[in-house]
Design an enzyme around this catalytic site. Structure first.
Site, PDB file in Angstrom:
ATOM      1  N   CYS A 324     -16.185  66.596 -41.704  1.00 54.62           N
ATOM      2  CA  CYS A 324     -16.733  65.649 -41.294  1.00 54.62           C
ATOM      3  C   CYS A 324     -17.195  64.800 -42.211  1.00 54.62           C
ATOM      4  O   CYS A 324     -17.717  63.236 -42.194  1.00 54.62           O
ATOM      5  CB  CYS A 324     -17.969  65.530 -40.361  1.00 54.62           C
ATOM      6  SG  CYS A 324     -19.456  66.420 -40.980  1.00 54.62           S
ATOM      7  N   GLU A 358     -12.283  62.371 -39.521  1.00 53.14           N
ATOM      8  CA  GLU A 358     -12.443  64.354 -39.629  1.00 53.14           C
ATOM      9  C   GLU A 358     -10.639  64.786 -40.422  1.00 53.14           C
ATOM     10  O   GLU A 358     -10.027  64.682 -39.941  1.00 53.14           O
ATOM     11  CB  GLU A 358     -12.517  64.907 -38.399  1.00 53.14           C
ATOM     12  CG  GLU A 358     -13.008  65.781 -38.506  1.00 53.14           C
ATOM     13  CD  GLU A 358     -14.433  66.289 -37.969  1.00 53.14           C
ATOM     14  OE1 GLU A 358     -14.541  67.742 -37.500  1.00 53.14           O
ATOM     15  OE2 GLU A 358     -15.088  65.265 -37.929  1.00 53.14           O
TER      16      GLU A 358
END
Length: 366
Positions: A324, A358
């Site tokens: 992330c 991401e």
């Protein structure tokens, strides 16, 4: 972009910028062009949190501008699911003129699923009493009479009141199979359900024809572990948060999966156990040596992998890494690329119209 307006006409341009940025960041480690997975352009967020503003008799949701810190009224929120938008209106209507529910209310949190279930948490700067419970029960019943499958929770300092339950069950179609995931209020869940499906299907695709077992660190409610179980002989997964471990155990049973073992411990502790540095009571009855883990899956927090875990994962022939925060991924790759090469690279547009990216990489031993 404002909370009530999404620049959907700019979606393609912002996605192209992210692809170019990720490719540039990954250039020292890979010449691959990222596989790109698009988000819905609106109604993609399954959870949202709002402060409440009391303005005379009026009451409304607000957010704060990240730059100016100024207050922004939010009556609709197109980034969030249709169910959240419906509930936002219904909650304000139900709370505005009810003193027991409105007094000292400062925040409302919404958690929803594609299966149209919701948990709504009301946060207070006051003690919650029986009058509050009765008013909240009446509101919940009124919402359900409107066809809304909703559970209400009241929170205050050292207090949590569940009218019936603090979880909802998501149902996701993943590569031809429905997966059931229990999601617990105030625990981590993937915010973009459509993107989560694509991430799970990508992870399944890159691990097809796998040999041996899978080890997962930071497994949460079993989101990836359970979906990937069909590709491996066995799955061993670690998680530290008690509610997530409990949800993962429920999800194992709900999905009739018999080859996944969840251990409640931190990744750092598991590294010590694997290396024989320490013994843990929690591992009694689990023979780590009988697992033949050819693949390790990591989905670490924004800070990435710590140096000890970096060394540990290098011992595995394949590393599947969901990140992330590509900046900490690249920092980890400075070490991991000494022993592994990047064989797959994907960009998941989890948070459209933001700088956030991401991504996923599959690393194979040199």
């Amino acid at each position: 972009m404002t909370p009530e307006h999404l620049p959907t006409e700019q979606y393609e341009a912002q996605l192209a910028e992210k692809v170019a940025r990720l490719q540039s960041m990954m250039a020292p480690f890979s010449g691959l062009v990222p596989e790109v997975f698009r988000s819905p352009v609106s109604h993609y967020r399954m959870r949202a949190e709002f402060r409440l503003w009391h303005d005379g008799d009026d009451l409304y949701h607000i957010m704060f501008d990240q730059q100016t810190k100024s207050r922004i009224r939010v009556d609709t929120f197109p980034a969030a699911s249709q169910l959240i938008n419906t509930l936002m209106k219904a909650m304000i209507a139900g709370v505005r003129d009810n003193h027991a529910l409105r007094h000292k209310l400062f925040q409302i949190d919404y958690l929803t699923t594609l299966s149209n279930q919701a948990v709504v948490s009301l946060l207070y700067h006051k003690k919650l009493d029986e009058e509050w419970r009765e008013a909240a029960t009446a509101l919940r019943d009124a919402l359900r009479a409107q066809g809304l499958n909703v559970h209400l929770i009241g929170r205050a300092t050292k207090t949590k009141i569940e009218l019936d339950q603090d979880y909802i069950d998501e149902r996701l179609p993943v590569a031809g199979k429905e997966m059931i995931y229990r999601q617990v209020e105030n625990s981590f869940t993937q915010p973009n359900a459509a993107m989560n499906i694509q991430m799970l299907e990508w992870a399944l695709e890159v691990t097809k024809d796998s040999k041996g077992d899978l080890l997962e660190l930071y497994c949460g409610n079993g989101n990836f572990s359970l979906a990937l179980a069909r590709n491996f002989d066995r799955v061993l997964a670690t998680e530290i948060a008690k509610p997530s471990v409990a949800a993962a155990q429920y999800n194992i049973a709900a999905n009739h999966i018999d080859n996944v073992q969840i251990i409640r411990m931190a990744a750092e502790e598991f590294t010590q156990a694997m290396n024989g540095v320490r013994e843990f009571n929690r591992l009694q009855g689990i023979d780590l040596k009988r697992y033949q883990c050819e693949t390790i899956f990591v989905d670490p927090p924004r800070s990435g992998l710590d140096s000890e875990t970096e060394k540990m994962v290098q011992a595995y022939p394949r590393i599947l890494y969901i990140s992330c925060n590509p900046e900490t991924l690249c920092k980890n790759l400075e070490t991991l690329s000494q022993t592994h090469t990047v064989s797959r690279l994907a960009l998941f547009d989890q948070f459209p119209y933001t700088h956030h990216m991401e991504c996923g990489v599959l690393l194979t031993a040199r």
